[in-house]
Motif scaffolding. Sequence first.
Motif, short mmCIF file in Angstrom:
data_model
loop_
_atom_site.label_atom_id
_atom_site.label_comp_id
_atom_site.label_asym_id
_atom_site.label_seq_id
_atom_site.Cartn_x
_atom_site.Cartn_y
_atom_site.Cartn_z
N ILE A 226 0.87 -1.17 0.00
CA ILE A 226 0.00 0.00 0.00
C ILE A 226 0.91 1.22 0.00
O ILE A 226 2.09 1.12 0.37
CB ILE A 226 -0.97 0.03 1.21
N PRO A 227 0.40 2.36 -0.40
CA PRO A 227 1.26 3.56 -0.46
C PRO A 227 1.86 3.90 0.89
O PRO A 227 1.21 3.78 1.92
CB PRO A 227 0.29 4.65 -0.93
N LYS A 228 3.11 4.32 0.85
CA LYS A 228 3.80 4.74 2.07
C LYS A 228 3.59 6.23 2.33
O LYS A 228 3.78 6.68 3.45
CB LYS A 228 5.29 4.43 1.95
N ARG A 229 3.26 6.96 1.28
CA ARG A 229 3.05 8.40 1.44
C ARG A 229 1.59 8.74 1.15
O ARG A 229 1.01 8.29 0.16
CB ARG A 229 3.96 9.18 0.50
N ILE A 230 1.02 9.54 2.01
CA ILE A 230 -0.36 9.96 1.85
C ILE A 230 -0.53 10.74 0.55
O ILE A 230 -1.58 10.67 -0.10
CB ILE A 230 -0.82 10.78 3.08
N SER A 231 0.51 11.43 0.13
CA SER A 231 0.43 12.22 -1.11
C SER A 231 0.22 11.31 -2.32
O SER A 231 -0.45 11.71 -3.28
CB SER A 231 1.68 13.07 -1.29
N SER A 232 0.74 10.09 -2.29
CA SER A 232 0.52 9.15 -3.39
C SER A 232 -0.95 8.75 -3.47
O SER A 232 -1.54 8.70 -4.55
CB SER A 232 1.37 7.89 -3.21
N VAL A 233 -1.55 8.49 -2.32
CA VAL A 233 -2.97 8.13 -2.27
C VAL A 233 -3.81 9.31 -2.77
O VAL A 233 -4.75 9.13 -3.54
CB VAL A 233 -3.41 7.75 -0.84
N MET B 1 -5.33 5.47 6.45
CA MET B 1 -4.95 6.87 6.23
C MET B 1 -4.18 7.39 7.45
O MET B 1 -3.17 8.09 7.30
CB MET B 1 -6.19 7.75 6.00
N LEU B 2 -4.64 7.06 8.64
CA LEU B 2 -3.94 7.48 9.86
C LEU B 2 -2.54 6.89 9.91
O LEU B 2 -1.58 7.57 10.27
CB LEU B 2 -4.73 7.05 11.09
N VAL B 3 -2.41 5.62 9.54
CA VAL B 3 -1.11 4.95 9.55
C VAL B 3 -0.18 5.59 8.52
O VAL B 3 0.99 5.89 8.82
CB VAL B 3 -1.26 3.44 9.31
N ALA B 4 -0.68 5.83 7.31
CA ALA B 4 0.15 6.45 6.27
C ALA B 4 0.57 7.85 6.67
O ALA B 4 1.72 8.26 6.48
CB ALA B 4 -0.62 6.48 4.95
N ASP B 5 -0.34 8.60 7.27
CA ASP B 5 -0.03 9.94 7.74
C ASP B 5 1.05 9.90 8.83
O ASP B 5 1.97 10.70 8.83
CB ASP B 5 -1.30 10.62 8.26
#
Length: 141
Positions: A41-48, A68-72
């Motif tokens: 899954i994306p590591k950066r929220i900006s990718s999502v 989302m919380l984890v990625a953030d």
Amino acid sequence: MFFGEKLQLERVKAGLTQKELADKTGLTDRTIQNYESGRSIPKRISSVQEIAKVLGVKSEYLLGEEDMLVADAQERGGAKAKREIRALVAQVSGLFAGGELGEEDRDAAMRAMSDAYWKAKEINKKYGRKRPRGETDDAEV
């Protein structure tokens, strides 16, 4: 439904190939393949957020509130913050399991806990590492 499944569903709905989505988001087609297969899954929220923008959906829908919380957390505080917030989310999710909270209330509670986590991190920075007795800054010398 997991992130990869939602991603594939929305990409197909948008009439895009993996390569086209990759080109529009600045990611590689291998990355999109890995997301859709569930290998990552994306590591950066900006990718999502970029993927969601291209597909015309909300990033929270694609990733889900908890992820989302984890990625953030990973983006803001690195791997340690990611581990800490993932553990917190797992513990809190256990409290919600089988409960009476609706989806909106559950999301609000998760956001409140995330906000509390980051506020505590900020407060703890103020009281972080203290200099050992006798140690001075170069400016003080």
